[in-house]
Design an enzyme around this catalytic site. Structure first.
Site, PDB file in Angstrom:
ATOM      1  N   LYS A 177      -4.683  -6.112  11.644  1.00 34.61           N
ATOM      2  CA  LYS A 177      -4.606  -5.161  12.591  1.00 34.61           C
ATOM      3  C   LYS A 177      -6.148  -5.315  13.057  1.00 34.61           C
ATOM      4  O   LYS A 177      -5.982  -3.985  14.233  1.00 34.61           O
ATOM      5  CB  LYS A 177      -4.451  -4.089  10.843  1.00 34.61           C
ATOM      6  CG  LYS A 177      -3.336  -3.939  10.601  1.00 34.61           C
ATOM      7  CD  LYS A 177      -3.335  -2.773   9.212  1.00 34.61           C
ATOM      8  CE  LYS A 177      -1.943  -2.995   8.212  1.00 34.61           C
ATOM      9  NZ  LYS A 177      -2.111  -2.188   7.573  1.00 34.61           N
ATOM     10  N   TYR A 224       5.133  -5.592  14.574  1.00 36.47           N
ATOM     11  CA  TYR A 224       4.070  -5.386  13.698  1.00 36.47           C
ATOM     12  C   TYR A 224       4.608  -6.213  12.275  1.00 36.47           C
ATOM     13  O   TYR A 224       3.837  -6.887  12.019  1.00 36.47           O
ATOM     14  CB  TYR A 224       4.955  -3.625  12.970  1.00 36.47           C
ATOM     15  CG  TYR A 224       3.849  -3.512  11.709  1.00 36.47           C
ATOM     16  CD1 TYR A 224       2.528  -3.448  11.844  1.00 36.47           C
ATOM     17  CD2 TYR A 224       3.873  -3.683   9.944  1.00 36.47           C
ATOM     18  CE1 TYR A 224       1.447  -2.918  10.582  1.00 36.47           C
ATOM     19  CE2 TYR A 224       3.719  -3.680   9.357  1.00 36.47           C
ATOM     20  CZ  TYR A 224       2.342  -3.203   9.110  1.00 36.47           C
ATOM     21  OH  TYR A 224       1.699  -3.352   8.267  1.00 36.47           O
ATOM     22  N   SER A 243      -2.885  -7.968   7.060  1.00 36.64           N
ATOM     23  CA  SER A 243      -2.931  -6.907   7.338  1.00 36.64           C
ATOM     24  C   SER A 243      -4.849  -7.102   8.445  1.00 36.64           C
ATOM     25  O   SER A 243      -5.160  -6.414   8.890  1.00 36.64           O
ATOM     26  CB  SER A 243      -3.218  -5.670   7.012  1.00 36.64           C
ATOM     27  OG  SER A 243      -2.383  -5.057   5.961  1.00 36.64           O
ATOM     28  N   VAL A 301      -2.585  -8.599   2.622  1.00 35.28           N
ATOM     29  CA  VAL A 301      -2.457  -9.321   1.056  1.00 35.28           C
ATOM     30  C   VAL A 301      -1.793 -10.608   0.945  1.00 35.28           C
ATOM     31  O   VAL A 301      -1.175 -11.216  -0.134  1.00 35.28           O
ATOM     32  CB  VAL A 301      -0.251  -8.230   0.803  1.00 35.28           C
ATOM     33  CG1 VAL A 301      -1.147  -7.007   0.455  1.00 35.28           C
ATOM     34  CG2 VAL A 301       0.513  -8.225   1.899  1.00 35.28           C
ATOM     35  N   TYR A 335      -9.383  -0.083   2.456  1.00 34.09           N
ATOM     36  CA  TYR A 335      -8.034   1.071   1.734  1.00 34.09           C
ATOM     37  C   TYR A 335      -9.123   1.717   0.909  1.00 34.09           C
ATOM     38  O   TYR A 335      -9.804   2.124   1.552  1.00 34.09           O
ATOM     39  CB  TYR A 335      -6.633   0.581   1.453  1.00 34.09           C
ATOM     40  CG  TYR A 335      -5.720  -0.832   2.339  1.00 34.09           C
ATOM     41  CD1 TYR A 335      -5.559   0.154   3.214  1.00 34.09           C
ATOM     42  CD2 TYR A 335      -5.917  -2.351   1.313  1.00 34.09           C
ATOM     43  CE1 TYR A 335      -5.191  -1.107   4.475  1.00 34.09           C
ATOM     44  CE2 TYR A 335      -5.890  -3.050   2.192  1.00 34.09           C
ATOM     45  CZ  TYR A 335      -5.037  -2.103   3.955  1.00 34.09           C
ATOM     46  OH  TYR A 335      -4.462  -2.996   4.888  1.00 34.09           O
TER      47      TYR A 335
HETATM   48  N1  GLN Z   1       2.555  -6.759   5.824  1.00 36.55           N
HETATM   49  C1  GLN Z   1       1.922  -6.024   5.202  1.00 36.55           C
HETATM   50  C2  GLN Z   1       3.071  -4.706   4.884  1.00 36.55           C
HETATM   51  O1  GLN Z   1       3.222  -4.254   5.619  1.00 36.55           O
HETATM   52  C3  GLN Z   1       1.015  -5.898   5.250  1.00 36.55           C
HETATM   53  C4  GLN Z   1       0.223  -5.143   4.212  1.00 36.55           C
HETATM   54  C5  GLN Z   1      -1.510  -6.022   3.639  1.00 36.55           C
HETATM   55  O2  GLN Z   1      -1.659  -6.489   4.225  1.00 36.55           O
HETATM   56  N2  GLN Z   1      -2.157  -4.491   2.947  1.00 36.55           N
HETATM   57  O3  GLN Z   1       2.741  -3.841   3.620  1.00 36.55           O
END
Ligand code: GLN
Length: 304
Positions: free
Chosen positions: A67, A189, A64, A258, A240
């Protein structure tokens, strides 16, 4: 003078052997294979000094954290039109929560939760001729490192198990907030999430957010106003339902993934990254959060 190397080494040595490390995620099978004993940190001062400790040169899945980079790529292409399709409010919910702010309009709460990042991915798929290739080249240019790549195995692994993201993309499509085909947007994505970087490369990639929009190659990618806004979104939405906790403990704009990575920065001063694959229940690196708390407390350097 602060002895940054000594501080990073002390933090690494004290946390690397912690008995409690959090849990490596299993919902993306490829990520479950990563050892929870990895621990690395890297610090770039804007004036050019660099410091690494522990496993700072081992590549990991940025997930993530990507992003923020897709948002940074989309902002100059789309301007404020972005914020007609994605809001900028913290969600108070987990990263994979559907949290669409105004359900009847299908507007995700912010660009850093999955549904918001999927809308940004849709914008890039619309605006770029070869989205995966051009986005990767953008990341390589920011970082000044042509070796950075997608990990196809991780992208495939997530495509096989990413039911939640298919649900989010379909919901957005049903609201008319996804222009391209669900499959095409999610392929982009899953690839952006699969990018691998070392702590050093990630710190270099985030350098422009600390350096008034100019990347490692001294090229301007963002205006001061755009940097201000992206940093504000990181501060309020980067962790988050733990964004408050990160501001409280660490006090820097930042973003987690993650894969166990965290990238954070102090505007005009430094970027800092940390990698420890075990996650807490909110999906943020368990030891990474502690490492950055120790860093900003010991150096007394945070935005507050
Ligand atoms: N690729 C992961 C997902 O879409 C990314 C989530 C994350 O890193 N928090 O669930």
């Amino acid at each position: 003078m602060i002895d940054y190397q000594a501080i990073l080494d002390t933090i690494t040595n004290s946390l690397k052997h912690s008995a409690v490390k959090g849990e490596v995620p299993t919902y993306i099978p490829e990520l479950a294979k990563v050892k929870d004993t990895n621990f690395g940190m890297y610090l770039n001062l804007v004036d050019g000094e660099k410091y690494g400790s522990g496993d700072w040169d081992k590549p990991f899945s940025i997930q993530s954290i990507s992003k923020v980079l897709t948002l940074a790529k989309a902002v100059p292409l789309m301007g404020n039109k972005i914020f007609e399709r994605v809001d900028v409010e913290p969600s108070g919910n987990p990263f994979n929560h559907m949290s669409l702010l105004e359900l009847e309009k299908g507007i995700p709460r912010n660009p850093l939760i999955n549904s918001g990042a999927i809308v940004i991915a849709d914008m890039l798929v619309t605006h770029l001729d070869d989205p995966k290739e051009e986005f990767l080249q953008y990341v390589r240019d920011l970082t000044n490192d042509q070796s950075i790549s997608y990990n196809e195995k991780v992208a495939e692994s997530e495509a096989r198990t990413g039911f939640n993201n298919y649900a989010a993309a379909n919901l957005l499509k049903s609201f008319g907030n996804l222009i391209n085909e669900v499959e095409d947007v999610l392929d982009f994505y899953f690839h952006q999430c699969s990018i691998e970087m070392t702590c050093e490369q990630l710190s270099n990639a985030f350098y422009m957010f600390a350096n008034r929009g100019k990347c490692m190659r001294n090229t301007a990618h963002l205006t001061l106003n755009q940097v201000k806004r992206i940093n504000a979104i990181m501060l309020t939405c980067g962790f988050y339902d733990e964004a408050g906790e990160f501001a409280f403990e660490v006090g820097l704009p930042g973003k987690s993934g993650v894969g166990g990575g965290i990238a954070a920065l102090l505007p005009n001063e430094f970027t800092i990254t940390c990698w420890a694959p075990g996650l807490n229940t909110q999906g943020n690196s368990y030891l990474g959060m502690q490492a950055l708390e120790l860093f900003t407390t010991q150096t007394n350097r945070s935005i507050f």
